[in-house]
Design a protein around this motif. Structure first.
Motif, PDB file in Angstrom:
ATOM      1  N   VAL A  32       0.874  -1.035   0.171  1.00 29.63           N
ATOM      2  CA  VAL A  32       0.025  -0.260   0.006  1.00 29.63           C
ATOM      3  C   VAL A  32       0.714   1.295   0.102  1.00 29.63           C
ATOM      4  CG1 VAL A  32      -1.713   1.003   1.026  1.00 29.63           C
ATOM      5  CG2 VAL A  32      -1.733  -1.016   1.507  1.00 29.63           C
ATOM      6  N   ALA A  85      -2.485  -0.931  -3.699  1.00 28.20           N
ATOM      7  CA  ALA A  85      -3.367   0.078  -3.324  1.00 28.20           C
ATOM      8  C   ALA A  85      -2.697   1.358  -3.199  1.00 28.20           C
ATOM      9  CB  ALA A  85      -4.456  -0.333  -2.063  1.00 28.20           C
ATOM     10  N   THR A  87      -2.661   5.640  -2.470  1.00 29.93           N
ATOM     11  CA  THR A  87      -3.601   6.768  -1.741  1.00 29.93           C
ATOM     12  C   THR A  87      -3.512   8.204  -2.595  1.00 29.93           C
ATOM     13  OG1 THR A  87      -2.558   5.993   0.386  1.00 29.93           O
ATOM     14  CG2 THR A  87      -3.590   8.129   0.257  1.00 29.93           C
ATOM     15  N   THR A 142     -13.115   4.490  -6.126  1.00 27.70           N
ATOM     16  CA  THR A 142     -12.070   4.747  -5.021  1.00 27.70           C
ATOM     17  C   THR A 142     -12.715   4.530  -4.032  1.00 27.70           C
ATOM     18  OG1 THR A 142     -12.103   6.836  -5.101  1.00 27.70           O
ATOM     19  CG2 THR A 142     -10.158   5.965  -6.360  1.00 27.70           C
ATOM     20  N   ILE A 145     -10.668   7.432   2.582  1.00 28.50           N
ATOM     21  CA  ILE A 145     -10.112   6.634   3.423  1.00 28.50           C
ATOM     22  C   ILE A 145      -9.935   7.448   4.582  1.00 28.50           C
ATOM     23  CG2 ILE A 145      -7.729   6.117   4.183  1.00 28.50           C
ATOM     24  CD1 ILE A 145      -9.084   3.986   2.522  1.00 28.50           C
ATOM     25  N   SER A 315      -8.305   9.337  -0.648  1.00 25.00           N
ATOM     26  CA  SER A 315      -9.027   8.233  -1.150  1.00 25.00           C
ATOM     27  C   SER A 315      -7.879   6.963  -1.419  1.00 25.00           C
ATOM     28  CB  SER A 315      -9.681   8.591  -2.473  1.00 25.00           C
ATOM     29  OG  SER A 315     -10.545   9.633  -2.267  1.00 25.00           O
ATOM     30  N   MET A 316      -8.383   5.976  -1.748  1.00 23.86           N
ATOM     31  CA  MET A 316      -7.490   4.866  -1.905  1.00 23.86           C
ATOM     32  C   MET A 316      -7.980   4.259  -3.129  1.00 23.86           C
ATOM     33  SD  MET A 316      -5.509   2.581   0.650  1.00 23.86           S
ATOM     34  CE  MET A 316      -4.371   3.444   1.920  1.00 23.86           C
ATOM     35  N   LEU A 334      -9.177  -2.848   1.363  1.00 25.28           N
ATOM     36  CA  LEU A 334     -10.024  -1.435   1.545  1.00 25.28           C
ATOM     37  C   LEU A 334     -11.355  -1.598   2.268  1.00 25.28           C
ATOM     38  CD1 LEU A 334      -9.114  -0.043  -1.915  1.00 25.28           C
ATOM     39  CD2 LEU A 334      -7.939   0.288   0.115  1.00 25.28           C
ATOM     40  N   THR A 338     -12.424   0.362   5.817  1.00 32.23           N
ATOM     41  CA  THR A 338     -13.491   1.292   5.869  1.00 32.23           C
ATOM     42  C   THR A 338     -14.790   0.814   6.395  1.00 32.23           C
ATOM     43  OG1 THR A 338     -14.059   0.668   3.620  1.00 32.23           O
ATOM     44  CG2 THR A 338     -12.778   2.785   3.924  1.00 32.23           C
TER      45      THR A 338
END
Lengths: 432, 307, 275
Positions: A32, A85, A87, A142, A145, A315-316, A334, A338
């Motif tokens: 990530v 992933a 950001t 997306t 996050i 966001s990711m 993800l 969340t």
């Protein structure tokens, strides 16, 4: 001589073999890419919990905030992305959407949808390929996050002593600033974030523009006519210039977010707009000499105007250039970070939630900033999100910075911004 | 003429061969490293400069532009502005550093005690990453939190906005640059000075050369190769300057401290115009190359007499 | 004859310079011992704390890994550059070549030096991906060797040129050739410059930021400098942590610099030149 040559050869082989041996340990981990931030440890905790529950290792690679987009871009351009992933911040996310680098979620999991508890942030996470904009008709691409939006920080202890209520309009702000500031002793009534960077001064000014009912474009994405030579924009910039000149430190054109926060923490500042996520910094006795004295509220509006809190949400997304198993694994991660429990954990450790059902301050004073975030839901705005947003952002940054520095007048700056942005939009084919 | 290797050690045919072919063998690693790693980047850079790159569907799409990027570069005011800023920075910064460094060398070389101390001290700033230097000096220059204003306030002067006024900002950065790089010129010239055999210096002094004469007529000419290399590379490093400017001002206020590399970085990363950025880089390389060639003339590489 | 007044003014000059150099450094070390609240309130008298050092060494285990990476990368880059650079420099300066060869080589090498960091980082990234060397120390060593070799090469050439012809001719008459002359006679004569070049290569590799950022992603190969840059965050610049890491990170450089002094100050020529 023979000895030195053989020594050299051995050295080189050693280096090479170190390199290759490390390569051989292939990863079955989720990589990530993220930016260094105070809430990073909390995020890493979530990653560990994920590993405990699923057995899949997650490696978090943290980069300086300004270096993150280039890392993500390089990964997306290579044959197979090194990150599963990535950001993305408000400023650069549109570029990644329009470049087609991110995989729409429905391609990985056709039935998945974000549940209603998620805040929408004006369709930040939904990209419409045809309109090339973030809009309701777009596809989920997306996950939000970190729900970092602007809130208003002010010294409640001083307000209370002076018998002032929490500011609701800019008039309130100016009144308090006039009353309480003490420039001689380095106590300023308000600080604009005048520093020129990427989404810095323009990001700070934008809620003023929207508060007066103005905007940069007439109706993006349908009509990209530039609307900066309007009475709304003028009023917005005049107010901003006033705050800069009368109440901000002399060096306002060099004040960035870090300086705003440091000024609050060092007792030099009465009020200012900052992202919600900085709440921990001003309350920590090791970093601040005014712990517990700052209170938060919604960003004020102009008298007769509307509330507008600018979004700096992170966001990711999942890159397209990945084999399916890796994409699926990333999606699971993800979803996990969340979830409601994860977001609640996140909040308690310095993060800003993206779900309304995780915005429970649990009556704690430490989490009092949540009340302001909650009250700002539905009042958030965002700078235009389209492929060339960063290019026009540069113009805004440069000219607004000049106004704050006193180099340029309000009228000049607006005229130049109008002209330069229109040129860019014409050149790129958005307007005739 | 040479290599009549009369002591034929058995098993040292390899050594013989190495000695014979030494001229070529010695230069092979250099060539290998260069070819292996630099041909591709340079070729790609050159080709990209004639195209414009856009991103669609996650792929890079190149469209041929011919000289389009170069023509745009000529009309680009910001680019030429960045070039002037860089020139200003290079000339003042390097000029002051080199002079200061050389003066320090002469002085340090002549004192009897404390040489190592001073030498280490002057080198210290060079050891610290520019990212850190820039951040620390940024803090020192800061209007609200900075050390410099704190000090001058004690003397009753007004606090200055060092980094938010155009002229002051550039000079402020130059001060940091001098602080950081003087150790470089100092150490290199010290090394060059030390490499002059004592016999040469003694002979010159016997001939009556002293003081300024000695410096300008004897020392500088002998050290010329080292001085030229030092200057040339310092100038190249200065042209490539990035870290310090990025951290201290980001090119601001306005565009007043925007040097070439800051601008090119913006074109690449913010505008994402890879083709245009490549063209700007090529132009930049050519300009710096011209400066370097000027120095090259001074450095005579027609050495040796051996086949 | 010792010129007392001259000596005195020399020392004044040196001390003023030292002050200029040292004050920021002392401030930096002091900052590493302060809590953030003391840093932003410009306290000269403060309660010192090892909190920052504790944070980077104990809480965030990355520091030691990154430190190790930087050490390994800078060290091997130094070795490679010095070796290849001195060999190549010797060949180009002391043998006869058709002038096109050194011209092309040296010119090419200068061109490499002039390429902006961001411009060369992009193709290097794709080379690294193709060779599966992304985020590896090997790639960093190769990259830094490429970038620093030109400097060492030119430095060595200039240094070899300063060697008087007589010395080489004497060696030839003695029957030595090739490697022997290079290693036993020529190279030692360039020791001050060679050592300086080695030191600079180490330091420049250690300090480098942009390429390390582009080519590394995890503590597998990430350098300390990139890690330190991570302390510049959006909400605050963690001056305390940054200066603590930088102070510790300067130690190898200082150590090498002191070590190098011994080779640079040759006792023979010290004090021989009276200005």
């Amino acid at each position: 001589m023979k000895k030195s040559i053989s020594l050299f050869v051995v050295l080189v082989l050693l280096v090479l073999s170190i390199g290759i041996a490390v390569q051989a340990a292939s990863q079955k981990t989720i990589m990530v890419a993220i930016n260094t931030a105070p809430w990073l440890p909390a995020f890493k905790d979530l990653a560990e919990k994920f590993e405990d529950e699923t057995g899949v290792k997650v490696e978090i690679s943290a980069f300086p905030f300004t270096g993150l987009p280039s890392k993500v871009l390089s990964a997306c351009l290579s044959k197979e992305s090194e990150f599963d992933a990535v950001t993305l911040a408000e400023g650069s996310i549109a570029k990644f959407y329009s470049g087609g680098f991110l995989e729409p979620i429905k391609n990985i999991d056709p039935d998945f949808e974000l549940d209603d508890a998620f805040l929408n942030y004006n369709s930040l996470n939904y990209w419409d390929e045809e309109l090339q904009y973030t809009i309701e008709t777009g596809e989920l691409t997306t996950f939000p996050i970190n729900g970092n939006i602007q809130i208003f920080y002010y010294r409640k202890d001083l307000f209370d002593k002076a018998g002032l209520e929490a500011p609701e309009t800019w008039e309130d702000v100016i009144e308090a600033a006039k009353k309480l500031q003490d420039k001689e002793n380095r106590f300023y009534g308000y600080a604009v974030r005048g520093q020129k960077a990427i989404e810095s001064v323009s990001w700070d000014w934008y809620p003023f523009l929207r508060g007066f009912g103005g905007d940069i474009f007439k109706n993006a994405p349908y009509d990209y006519t530039v609307t900066l030579d309007t009475p709304e924009a003028k009023k917005a910039l005049q107010l901003y210039a006033l705050l800069a000149k009368e109440f901000s430190p002399p060096d306002a054109s060099n004040v960035g977010q870090a300086e705003q926060i440091a000024m609050l923490s060092s007792g030099q500042l009465l009020q200012t707009i900052v992202v919600a996520g900085a709440f921990a910094n001003v309350d920590d006795p090791k970093s601040s000499i005014v712990p517990g004295k700052i209170e938060y509220t919604v960003v004020p509006k102009p008298v007769g105007g509307v509330y507008a809190a600018n979004s700096g949400v992170l966001s990711m997304g999942i890159p397209k250039n990945l084999p399916e198993e890796r994409q699926k694994a990333a999606l699971e991660f993800l979803k996990y970070v969340t979830s409601r429990e994860s977001q609640q954990y996140f909040v308690e450790h310095g993060g800003v939630p993206v779900r309304i059902d995780a915005m429970d301050d649990k009556g704690s004073e430490k989490l009092r900033f949540i009340r302001a975030v909650k009250a700002s839901a539905g009042k958030t705005v965002n700078m235009p999100r389209f492929a060339d947003s960063l290019t026009i952002n540069e113009v805004l940054e440069a000219r607004l910075n000049e106004v704050v520095a006193g180099i340029s007048s309000v009228d000049e700056a607006l005229k130049l911004m109008q002209k330069e942005i229109t040129e860019i939009m014409k050149r790129e084919g958005y307007i005739e | 003429m040479h290599k009549k290797n009369t002591k034929s050690n058995n098993g040292s045919y390899i050594s013989d061969w190495i000695n014979k072919k030494f001229k070529y063998l010695a230069v092979t690693p250099v060539v290998l490293l260069l070819v292996f790693l630099s041909v591709y980047p340079l070729a790609k850079l050159f080709i990209m400069s004639f195209t414009e790159v856009t991103f669609e569907q996650g792929q890079q799409v190149s469209s041929w532009l011919g000289l389009g990027n170069y023509l745009a570069a000529i009309k680009d005011n910001l680019f030429s502005l960045s070039f002037y800023h860089t020139l200003f920075y290079v000339i003042i910064s390097v000029g002051l550093e080199a002079t200061l460094g050389f003066t320090l060398v002469l002085v340090v070389n002549n004192i009897s005690k404390g040489k190592t101390f001073y030498q280490t001290v002057f080198l210290l700033p060079f050891l610290i990453p520019p990212v850190v230097n820039g951040t620390m000096w940024g803090l020192m220059y800061n209007n609200q939190f900075g050390l410099i204003n704190l000090i001058i306030e004690q003397f009753g002067l007004n606090p200055q906005r060092w980094l938010s006024q155009p002229k002051a900002a550039m000079m402020a950065i130059i001060v940091v640059s001098i602080w950081q790089w003087t150790g470089y010129s100092f150490l290199l010239m010290l090394a060059g000075l030390q490499a002059i055999p004592k016999t040469v210096l003694d002979a010159a002094q016997v001939d009556g050369a002293t003081g300024c004469n000695l410096v300008f007529r004897v020392i500088i000419p002998i050290m010329k190769p080292t001085i030229i290399v030092m200057l040339m590379f310092r100038i190249i490093y200065a042209f490539k300057g990035f870290d310090l400017f990025y951290v201290l001002t980001g090119g601001g206020p306005g565009h007043s401290t925007e040097i070439i590399n800051i601008y090119i970085q913006r074109v690449f990363m913010t505008h994402q115009r890879f083709g245009y950025g490549s063209a700007l880089s090529v132009i930049s390389i050519i300009m710096i190359g011209i400066v370097a060639i000027g120095f090259r003339r001074g450095l005579n590489t027609e050495g040796g007499r051996r086949q | 004859m010792k010129n007392k007044r001259g000596n005195f003014s020399k020392h004044i000059f040196l001390n003023v310079m030292s002050l200029f150099i040292l004050v920021p450094i002392i401030w930096m070390v002091m900052t590493s011992l302060k809590y953030f609240r003391d840093i932003i309130t410009r306290k000269i008298i403060f309660t010192p704390t090892l909190y920052n050092y504790h944070t980077i060494l104990v809480e965030d285990d990355k520091f030691l890994l990154l430190f190790k990476n930087s050490l390994i990368i800078s060290f091997f880059t130094m070795i490679i550059c010095v070796f290849i650079g001195s060999l190549g420099g010797y060949s180009l300066s002391k043998y006869k070549w058709k002038s096109i060869v050194p011209n092309v080589l040296l010119g090419w090498v200068v061109v490499i030096q002039t390429i902006p960091a961001i411009t060369i980082a992009i193709p290097l990234y794709s080379i690294a991906t193709k060779l599966n060397l992304l985020d590896t120390k090997v790639m960093m060593v190769l990259t830094y060797s490429l970038i620093n070799l030109p400097f060492v090469l030119w430095l060595m050439i200039s240094s070899f040129q300063q060697i008087p012809k007589e010395i080489e001719e004497a060696a030839l008459i003695d029957g030595a050739s090739g490697w022997k002359i290079f290693s036993k006679i020529m190279l030692p004569l360039t020791k001050p410059v060679l050592v300086t070049g080695a030191l600079f290569t180490f330091v420049l590799s250690w300090k480098e930021f942009l390429m390390a950022l582009c080519l590394t992603s995890t503590p597998r190969a990430m350098t300390l400098t990139v890690g330190i840059a991570g302390f510049i965050q959006s909400y605050d610049i963690q001056y305390g942590n940054m200066t603590a890491a930088a102070t510790l990170g300067a130690i190898p450089g200082i150590f090498l610099a002191i070590l190098a002094q011994r080779y640079i100050i040759s006792g023979i020529t010290s004090g021989s030149v009276k200005a």
